[in-house]
Design an enzyme around this catalytic site. Structure first.
Site, PDB file in Angstrom:
ATOM      1  N   LYS A   1       5.509 -10.773 -16.773  1.00 41.48           N
ATOM      2  CA  LYS A   1       5.314 -11.026 -15.340  1.00 41.48           C
ATOM      3  C   LYS A   1       4.182 -12.027 -15.104  1.00 41.48           C
ATOM      4  O   LYS A   1       4.230 -12.841 -14.196  1.00 41.48           O
ATOM      5  CB  LYS A   1       5.016  -9.693 -14.635  1.00 41.48           C
ATOM      6  CG  LYS A   1       5.031  -9.774 -13.139  1.00 41.48           C
ATOM      7  CD  LYS A   1       6.438  -9.909 -12.601  1.00 41.48           C
ATOM      8  CE  LYS A   1       6.511 -10.230 -11.142  1.00 41.48           C
ATOM      9  NZ  LYS A   1       7.749 -10.932 -10.794  1.00 41.48           N
TER      10      LYS A   1
ATOM     11  N   CYS B   1       0.846  -1.195   0.000  1.00 44.32           N
ATOM     12  CA  CYS B   1       0.000   0.000   0.000  1.00 44.32           C
ATOM     13  C   CYS B   1       0.883   1.247   0.000  1.00 44.32           C
ATOM     14  O   CYS B   1       2.015   1.221   0.457  1.00 44.32           O
ATOM     15  CB  CYS B   1      -0.866   0.031   1.251  1.00 44.32           C
ATOM     16  SG  CYS B   1      -1.953  -1.375   1.384  1.00 44.32           S
TER      17      CYS B   1
ATOM     18  N   ARG C   1       4.488   1.077  -6.804  1.00 44.10           N
ATOM     19  CA  ARG C   1       4.514   0.112  -5.698  1.00 44.10           C
ATOM     20  C   ARG C   1       3.530  -1.022  -5.921  1.00 44.10           C
ATOM     21  O   ARG C   1       3.548  -2.027  -5.216  1.00 44.10           O
ATOM     22  CB  ARG C   1       4.152   0.816  -4.379  1.00 44.10           C
ATOM     23  CG  ARG C   1       5.202   1.777  -3.883  1.00 44.10           C
ATOM     24  CD  ARG C   1       4.659   2.646  -2.770  1.00 44.10           C
ATOM     25  NE  ARG C   1       4.386   1.919  -1.551  1.00 44.10           N
ATOM     26  CZ  ARG C   1       5.223   1.789  -0.542  1.00 44.10           C
ATOM     27  NH1 ARG C   1       6.413   2.325  -0.614  1.00 44.10           N
ATOM     28  NH2 ARG C   1       4.879   1.125   0.542  1.00 44.10           N
TER      29      ARG C   1
ATOM     30  N   GLU D   1      17.490 -16.273 -17.603  1.00 42.71           N
ATOM     31  CA  GLU D   1      16.407 -15.368 -18.006  1.00 42.71           C
ATOM     32  C   GLU D   1      16.816 -13.907 -18.059  1.00 42.71           C
ATOM     33  O   GLU D   1      16.251 -13.150 -18.838  1.00 42.71           O
ATOM     34  CB  GLU D   1      15.152 -15.570 -17.151  1.00 42.71           C
ATOM     35  CG  GLU D   1      15.235 -15.121 -15.721  1.00 42.71           C
ATOM     36  CD  GLU D   1      13.894 -15.298 -14.987  1.00 42.71           C
ATOM     37  OE1 GLU D   1      13.907 -15.821 -13.880  1.00 42.71           O
ATOM     38  OE2 GLU D   1      12.852 -14.888 -15.533  1.00 42.71           O
TER      39      GLU D   1
ATOM     40  N   GLU E   1      17.060 -22.940  -9.522  1.00 38.87           N
ATOM     41  CA  GLU E   1      16.637 -21.540  -9.500  1.00 38.87           C
ATOM     42  C   GLU E   1      17.794 -20.613  -9.892  1.00 38.87           C
ATOM     43  O   GLU E   1      17.592 -19.651 -10.626  1.00 38.87           O
ATOM     44  CB  GLU E   1      16.096 -21.204  -8.098  1.00 38.87           C
ATOM     45  CG  GLU E   1      15.622 -19.788  -7.910  1.00 38.87           C
ATOM     46  CD  GLU E   1      14.486 -19.339  -8.836  1.00 38.87           C
ATOM     47  OE1 GLU E   1      13.939 -20.161  -9.597  1.00 38.87           O
ATOM     48  OE2 GLU E   1      14.186 -18.130  -8.819  1.00 38.87           O
TER      49      GLU E   1
ATOM     50  N   ASN F   1      -0.974   1.126   5.922  1.00 37.83           N
ATOM     51  CA  ASN F   1      -0.142   0.216   5.127  1.00 37.83           C
ATOM     52  C   ASN F   1       0.453  -0.800   6.093  1.00 37.83           C
ATOM     53  O   ASN F   1       1.223  -0.426   6.975  1.00 37.83           O
ATOM     54  CB  ASN F   1       0.972   1.021   4.434  1.00 37.83           C
ATOM     55  CG  ASN F   1       2.048   0.130   3.855  1.00 37.83           C
ATOM     56  OD1 ASN F   1       1.803  -1.041   3.567  1.00 37.83           O
ATOM     57  ND2 ASN F   1       3.243   0.670   3.681  1.00 37.83           N
ATOM     58  N   GLY F   2       0.060  -2.067   5.960  1.00 40.26           N
ATOM     59  CA  GLY F   2       0.597  -3.089   6.850  1.00 40.26           C
ATOM     60  C   GLY F   2      -0.445  -4.159   7.116  1.00 40.26           C
ATOM     61  O   GLY F   2      -1.458  -4.235   6.423  1.00 40.26           O
TER      62      GLY F   2
ATOM     63  N   HIS G   1      26.158 -38.891 -15.398  1.00 37.09           N
ATOM     64  CA  HIS G   1      25.251 -39.525 -16.368  1.00 37.09           C
ATOM     65  C   HIS G   1      25.073 -38.667 -17.614  1.00 37.09           C
ATOM     66  O   HIS G   1      24.101 -38.824 -18.337  1.00 37.09           O
ATOM     67  CB  HIS G   1      23.915 -39.827 -15.682  1.00 37.09           C
ATOM     68  CG  HIS G   1      24.092 -40.663 -14.459  1.00 37.09           C
ATOM     69  ND1 HIS G   1      24.374 -42.009 -14.519  1.00 37.09           N
ATOM     70  CD2 HIS G   1      24.107 -40.342 -13.141  1.00 37.09           C
ATOM     71  CE1 HIS G   1      24.535 -42.478 -13.291  1.00 37.09           C
ATOM     72  NE2 HIS G   1      24.373 -41.479 -12.439  1.00 37.09           N
TER      73      HIS G   1
ATOM     74  N   LYS H   1      17.522 -18.055 -13.011  1.00 36.34           N
ATOM     75  CA  LYS H   1      17.740 -16.606 -12.872  1.00 36.34           C
ATOM     76  C   LYS H   1      18.762 -16.139 -13.895  1.00 36.34           C
ATOM     77  O   LYS H   1      18.573 -15.144 -14.569  1.00 36.34           O
ATOM     78  CB  LYS H   1      18.267 -16.238 -11.476  1.00 36.34           C
ATOM     79  CG  LYS H   1      17.327 -16.350 -10.302  1.00 36.34           C
ATOM     80  CD  LYS H   1      16.123 -15.474 -10.354  1.00 36.34           C
ATOM     81  CE  LYS H   1      15.030 -16.170 -11.079  1.00 36.34           C
ATOM     82  NZ  LYS H   1      13.684 -15.991 -10.599  1.00 36.34           N
TER      83      LYS H   1
ATOM     84  N   TRP I   1      -2.903  -2.300  -1.773  1.00 39.18           N
ATOM     85  CA  TRP I   1      -2.473  -3.609  -2.308  1.00 39.18           C
ATOM     86  C   TRP I   1      -3.104  -4.607  -1.358  1.00 39.18           C
ATOM     87  O   TRP I   1      -2.686  -4.755  -0.216  1.00 39.18           O
ATOM     88  CB  TRP I   1      -0.950  -3.667  -2.306  1.00 39.18           C
ATOM     89  CG  TRP I   1      -0.362  -5.044  -2.466  1.00 39.18           C
ATOM     90  CD1 TRP I   1       0.120  -5.845  -1.482  1.00 39.18           C
ATOM     91  CD2 TRP I   1      -0.175  -5.768  -3.681  1.00 39.18           C
ATOM     92  NE1 TRP I   1       0.586  -7.022  -2.010  1.00 39.18           N
ATOM     93  CE2 TRP I   1       0.416  -7.010  -3.351  1.00 39.18           C
ATOM     94  CE3 TRP I   1      -0.448  -5.496  -5.028  1.00 39.18           C
ATOM     95  CZ2 TRP I   1       0.743  -7.964  -4.306  1.00 39.18           C
ATOM     96  CZ3 TRP I   1      -0.125  -6.457  -5.975  1.00 39.18           C
ATOM     97  CH2 TRP I   1       0.465  -7.675  -5.611  1.00 39.18           C
TER      98      TRP I   1
END
Ligand code: F6R
Length: 621
Positions: A616, A2, A27, A501, A494, A110-111, A517, A498, A84
């Site tokens: 996204k 938020c 944000r 990409e 991962e 906000n929280g 192998h 990263k 948000w």
């Protein structure tokens, strides 16, 4: 996350608030609103009539702007908010500001208020009526309750009392018709700054909201309160004693302020991980116990589980692999992990006693959605793990566990990944607890380690320069192999994802035992091998695997536990991460790899926030 803006000054505030909200759009948000203290001079009335006018709506700020253009809103003191969603869907009713019963106090926040449900219950018993599903709405009602309970208490004192009552996080900003020229705020663990100018004073969650008006800022600390008027800023400590703090000056452009001074959103989001991890545990890990009712399963249902299926794509799939390891280890239930796009086409067997978990940061991935529909069609109960409240996946699942990483702007998933891993840890631990499979001592140890994981993540981030140096020396290599075993394996996958990409360099993640192998044939002096080798029960095995690639002249970079000198003999580069329990190594070990990918990509001048060909939310098959 938020966003908050508030202004008390000499100018009409409607456009100041609106423009401030536009500056906070980066944000991420799903609804927005403003509230203005409006003073009406009615000829026959003795005193002017003060009211709070609120306009709020779900959707983009453009929608709010259109609504505002149709209403008269005069006033020099007001609050604004971009929401948000965390509690309750993104609707007009749930948007901020929120009112008390008599619409005399308005609040933006906000929280997350962890104990809002019990506060709400207390207030309902006292006659308060609530209209939204938000946790925030308890705040104006609490302030109202405090103000009416004593005559010599003002809004600021009520705010100070409120900060002692709530558990969780919050930057809370309130206005009241009783004091039409002042704004009162308090802070617990969510950002809140004061901006000062000749034409008035501001409160905001972030500098960009007010940079066009001032460059002078003061930070409000935890449990402090602040009262601003047109020409005064008064800050108080947690005991209500005045605090003297001089503003500092910033020279940032609006663009760099949006990124919090970081060069890119991706880097900012990597650095936000201690916060995202902490927020995702907030309210779920309380006083040494797990409170994880959002799983929405009775103890009976948990005891009858005979299988768990987890589906996801990309980075979320790697979080699922970590989930499998900890759930099987702690809760002793077989876990199948599958890529969503495969699951949907293979006639999967669901059956009685099967729990289905879908992990998706965006909540919109079409393959994951299709897999959910397929599983539900076959009678599975679906739990979604997502970062976006009200997303399609959240709406189409039986229950939702939200990660509270805050909005992720960079296309590359970083802070949402660590938050997803937190949810996997909590899920495994909770099921094990209900099934009585985990000894109190071990349970307590894991909970305590989880509690301090954000601090350990911070230690890694404090050493980011060291990773940058390694990236500066290795970015010209064109073949990277990331190796790990057990808890290190999803991290290796991962790390490779990263790197490929955002740098467009070919990289592979492998279970280190698999090298012989096939992939070892790739290894020569033009290869960088990144070994994820923190202290765990397969440590010795990993050491042998690394020796094998060293013998083929690869450049070696190891991620090791603090104080481990064993890889010095063959590693060209070493990065130490703080020691933790072996099951929890993954959440720490991935952070240096995110940074490594970032710095390599920057060396190659890549657009790390918007890598080529990627989006996204992947809403097409
Ligand atoms: C990688 C990345 C993607 C996503 C994948 C799934 O950085 O962001 O691999 O993880 O597209 O997306 P969600 O989690 O939104 O379903």
């Amino acid at each position: 996350m938020c966003g908050i803006i508030a202004y008390a000054g000499s100018k009409q505030c409607k456009n100041i608030l609106l423009n401030g909200l536009k500056r906070l759009e980066y944000r991420g948000y799903d609804s927005a609103g403003i509230g203005i203290l409006s003073i009406n001079h009615i000829p026959e009335a003795k005193n002017p009539v003060v009211e709070i006018k609120v306009v709020k709506e779900a959707g983009k700020i453009k929608v709010l702007e259109e609504l505002l253009s149709e209403v008269e809103m005069h006033g020099v003191c007001g609050i604004g908010h971009t929401r948000w969603a965390t509690h309750g869907e993104p609707t007009r009713i749930n948007a901020h500001p929120h009112f008390d019963c008599k619409q005399k106090i308005a609040v933006v926040h906000n929280g997350i208020i962890e104990n809002y449900a019990e506060i709400k219950e207390e207030l309902i018993k006292k006659g308060h009526v609530f209209v939204s599903q938000t946790d925030t709405e308890v705040l104006p009602h609490l302030l109202e309750e405090y103000l009416k309970s004593k005559t010599n208490i003002n809004l600021l004192m009520a705010m100070q009392k409120l900060l002692k009552k709530i558990k969780g996080s919050g930057a809370i900003v309130a206005i009241s018709v009783e004091n039409p020229d002042e704004i009162v705020a308090g802070r617990i663990a969510s950002p809140l700054i004061v901006g000062t100018s000749k034409e008035g004073n501001f409160l905001a969650s972030d500098m960009p909201a007010v940079l066009e008006h001032t460059r002078f800022f003061t930070v409000i600390n935890d449990y402090e309160t602040v009262c601003i008027t047109r020409d005064k800023v008064k800050i108080y400590d947690s005991n209500g004693k005045p605090v003297k703090r001089n503003p500092f000056k910033v020279n940032w452009s609006i663009e760099s302020a949006e990124k919090g001074g970081y060069e890119d959103f991706m880097l900012k989001e990597i650095f936000e991980q201690p916060y995202g991890i902490r927020e995702t545990m907030r309210g779920r890990l309380l006083d040494g116990e797990l409170n994880f009712k959002e799983l929405n399963l009775t103890d009976e249902q948990i005891k009858n589980l005979n299988k768990i299926q987890i589906i996801a794509c990309g980075t979320s799939y790697h979080a699922a692999l970590t989930g499998k390891l900890v759930i099987e280890r702690w809760a002793k239930i077989p876990v199948e992990v599958e890529i969503s796009s495969e699951y949907r086409y293979r006639d999967p067997i669901v059956g009685e006693g099967c729990l289905f978990i879908a992990i998706t940061q965006s909540g919109e991935t079409i393959d994951t959605l299709a897999a959910i529909r397929e599983a539900r069609r076959k009678g599975a109960k679906v739990i979604a793990v997502t970062n976006v409240v009200g997303s399609t996946v959240a709406r189409e699942s039986d229950s939702v566990i939200y990660t509270h990483a805050g909005p992720e702007v960079g296309v590359c998933a970083t802070k949402t990944f660590s938050a997803q891993i937190v949810v996997m840890y909590l899920t495994g631990l909770y099921i094990a607890r209900v099934k009585g499979l985990i000894k109190q001592e071990n349970y307590g140890r894991i909970i305590e380690e989880l509690r301090i994981i954000p601090d350990k993540a911070q230690i890694i981030l404090n050493n980011a320069d060291r990773i940058k140096k390694i990236a500066d020396e290795t970015f010209r290599y064109t073949c990277f192999l990331f190796l790990g075993r057990i808890y290190g394996f999803p991290v290796a996958l991962e790390g490779a994802l990263k790197l490929k990409e955002i740098s467009y360099i070919h990289a592979e993640g492998y279970a280190a035992g698999e090298m012989k192998h096939g992939p070892i044939a790739l290894t020569d002096n033009k290869t960088v091998v990144v070994g994820v080798i923190p202290q765990d029960f397969v440590y010795e095995k990993m050491l042998s695997n690394l020796q094998e690639v060293k013998a083929r002249n690869a450049r070696i970079f190891t991620i090791v536990s603090e104080g481990d000198k064993n890889t010095e003999k063959y590693a060209d580069y070493i990065f130490e991460i703080p020691k933790t329990l072996e099951e929890l190594n993954g959440i720490l070990a991935v952070i240096p790899l995110q940074l490594y990918a970032y710095y390599i990509a920057k060396n190659l001048n890549r657009n790390v926030d918007q890598p080529r060909n990627l989006a996204k939310s992947v809403t097409v098959e």
